[in-house]
Design a protein around this motif. Structure first.
Motif, short mmCIF file in Angstrom:
data_model
loop_
_atom_site.label_atom_id
_atom_site.label_comp_id
_atom_site.label_asym_id
_atom_site.label_seq_id
_atom_site.Cartn_x
_atom_site.Cartn_y
_atom_site.Cartn_z
N GLU A 9 0.83 -1.21 0.00
CA GLU A 9 0.00 0.00 0.00
C GLU A 9 0.87 1.26 0.00
O GLU A 9 0.58 2.23 -0.70
CB GLU A 9 -0.95 0.01 1.21
CG GLU A 9 -2.02 -1.06 1.15
CD GLU A 9 -1.53 -2.42 1.67
OE1 GLU A 9 -0.41 -2.53 2.23
OE2 GLU A 9 -2.28 -3.40 1.48
N GLU A 10 1.93 1.25 0.79
CA GLU A 10 2.83 2.40 0.84
C GLU A 10 3.55 2.60 -0.49
O GLU A 10 3.71 3.72 -0.96
CB GLU A 10 3.85 2.24 1.97
CG GLU A 10 3.23 2.37 3.34
CD GLU A 10 4.18 1.95 4.45
OE1 GLU A 10 4.10 2.57 5.53
OE2 GLU A 10 4.99 1.03 4.26
N VAL A 52 11.15 6.94 -3.48
CA VAL A 52 10.93 7.40 -2.10
C VAL A 52 9.41 7.41 -1.92
O VAL A 52 8.74 8.36 -2.31
CB VAL A 52 11.53 8.80 -1.84
CG1 VAL A 52 11.17 9.29 -0.45
CG2 VAL A 52 13.03 8.77 -2.03
N ALA A 53 8.89 6.33 -1.36
CA ALA A 53 7.44 6.18 -1.26
C ALA A 53 6.83 6.95 -0.10
O ALA A 53 5.64 7.23 -0.11
CB ALA A 53 7.08 4.70 -1.14
N THR A 54 7.64 7.29 0.89
CA THR A 54 7.11 7.99 2.06
C THR A 54 7.97 9.23 2.36
O THR A 54 8.65 9.27 3.38
CB THR A 54 7.05 7.06 3.29
OG1 THR A 54 8.35 6.53 3.52
CG2 THR A 54 6.06 5.92 3.09
N PRO A 55 7.94 10.23 1.48
CA PRO A 55 8.75 11.43 1.73
C PRO A 55 8.23 12.19 2.94
O PRO A 55 7.07 12.05 3.34
CB PRO A 55 8.59 12.24 0.45
CG PRO A 55 7.34 11.75 -0.17
CD PRO A 55 7.17 10.32 0.25
N ARG A 95 -4.78 3.26 10.48
CA ARG A 95 -3.75 4.30 10.53
C ARG A 95 -2.92 4.25 9.26
O ARG A 95 -2.55 3.19 8.81
CB ARG A 95 -2.83 4.08 11.71
CG ARG A 95 -3.40 4.50 13.00
CD ARG A 95 -2.42 4.36 14.12
NE ARG A 95 -1.04 4.43 13.66
CZ ARG A 95 -0.02 4.03 14.36
NH1 ARG A 95 -0.19 3.54 15.55
NH2 ARG A 95 1.20 4.12 13.87
N GLU A 96 -2.64 5.41 8.73
CA GLU A 96 -1.81 5.48 7.55
C GLU A 96 -0.59 6.33 7.85
O GLU A 96 -0.70 7.35 8.51
CB GLU A 96 -2.59 6.08 6.38
CG GLU A 96 -3.72 5.20 5.94
CD GLU A 96 -4.40 5.74 4.71
OE1 GLU A 96 -3.84 6.62 4.06
OE2 GLU A 96 -5.48 5.26 4.41
N ARG A 97 0.55 5.88 7.35
CA ARG A 97 1.78 6.64 7.53
C ARG A 97 1.98 7.54 6.33
O ARG A 97 2.02 7.08 5.20
CB ARG A 97 2.99 5.71 7.59
CG ARG A 97 3.34 5.30 8.94
CD ARG A 97 4.65 4.61 8.97
NE ARG A 97 5.01 3.94 7.73
CZ ARG A 97 5.97 3.06 7.64
NH1 ARG A 97 6.67 2.74 8.70
NH2 ARG A 97 6.28 2.50 6.50
N LEU A 98 2.10 8.83 6.56
CA LEU A 98 2.44 9.75 5.49
C LEU A 98 3.95 9.89 5.39
O LEU A 98 4.50 10.04 4.32
CB LEU A 98 1.78 11.11 5.73
CG LEU A 98 1.93 12.15 4.65
CD1 LEU A 98 1.39 11.61 3.32
CD2 LEU A 98 1.23 13.42 5.01
N VAL A 99 4.62 9.82 6.51
CA VAL A 99 6.08 9.89 6.53
C VAL A 99 6.59 8.80 7.45
O VAL A 99 5.89 8.28 8.27
CB VAL A 99 6.60 11.26 7.01
CG1 VAL A 99 6.20 12.36 6.07
CG2 VAL A 99 6.15 11.56 8.42
N SER A 100 7.85 8.48 7.28
CA SER A 100 8.45 7.49 8.17
C SER A 100 9.43 8.13 9.09
O SER A 100 9.84 9.24 8.93
CB SER A 100 9.12 6.40 7.36
OG SER A 100 10.05 6.95 6.48
#
Length: 100
Positions: A9-10, A52-55, A95-100
């Motif tokens: 998904e990410e 870079v999937a999660t900038p 919950r979704e991660r926008l950044v890591s």
């Protein structure tokens, strides 16, 4: 710092983000866009290519601002359901991660 592997998904969200930014940039050069957003051209290239999937949020916000995209538009593009995926059930932890 150890990074956890990205989920499918990410990865897909990162690809959608990259495609959105490429479309919004149009014929404008990557170098000009990156410099105006105060990010490196390499960073922009990696985001646009999905590498870079999660900038980081400030990076997305700066690029979106330069391209005239609202953060609502960016989020709507990134949070579309996966093709063929089941919709989230109410009460599930989504919950979704926008950044890591």
């Amino acid at each position: 710092m150890v990074r956890l592997p990205l989920t499918p998904e990410e990865i897909e969200r990162g690809q959608r983000l990259g495609a959105l930014l490429r479309r919004a940039r149009g014929r404008r050069s990557m170098l000009e866009t990156a410099l105006d957003a105060r990010v490196s051209p390499e960073t922009l290239r990696k985001i646009e290519s999905g590498r870079v999937a999660t900038p980081a949020f400030p990076t997305i916000a700066a690029i979106a601002d330069v391209l005239g995209l609202s953060l609502d538009t960016v989020w709507a593009e990134m949070s579309q359901p996966l093709a063929g995926a089941e919709p989230a059930r109410p009460g599930r932890n989504t919950r979704e991660r926008l950044v890591s």
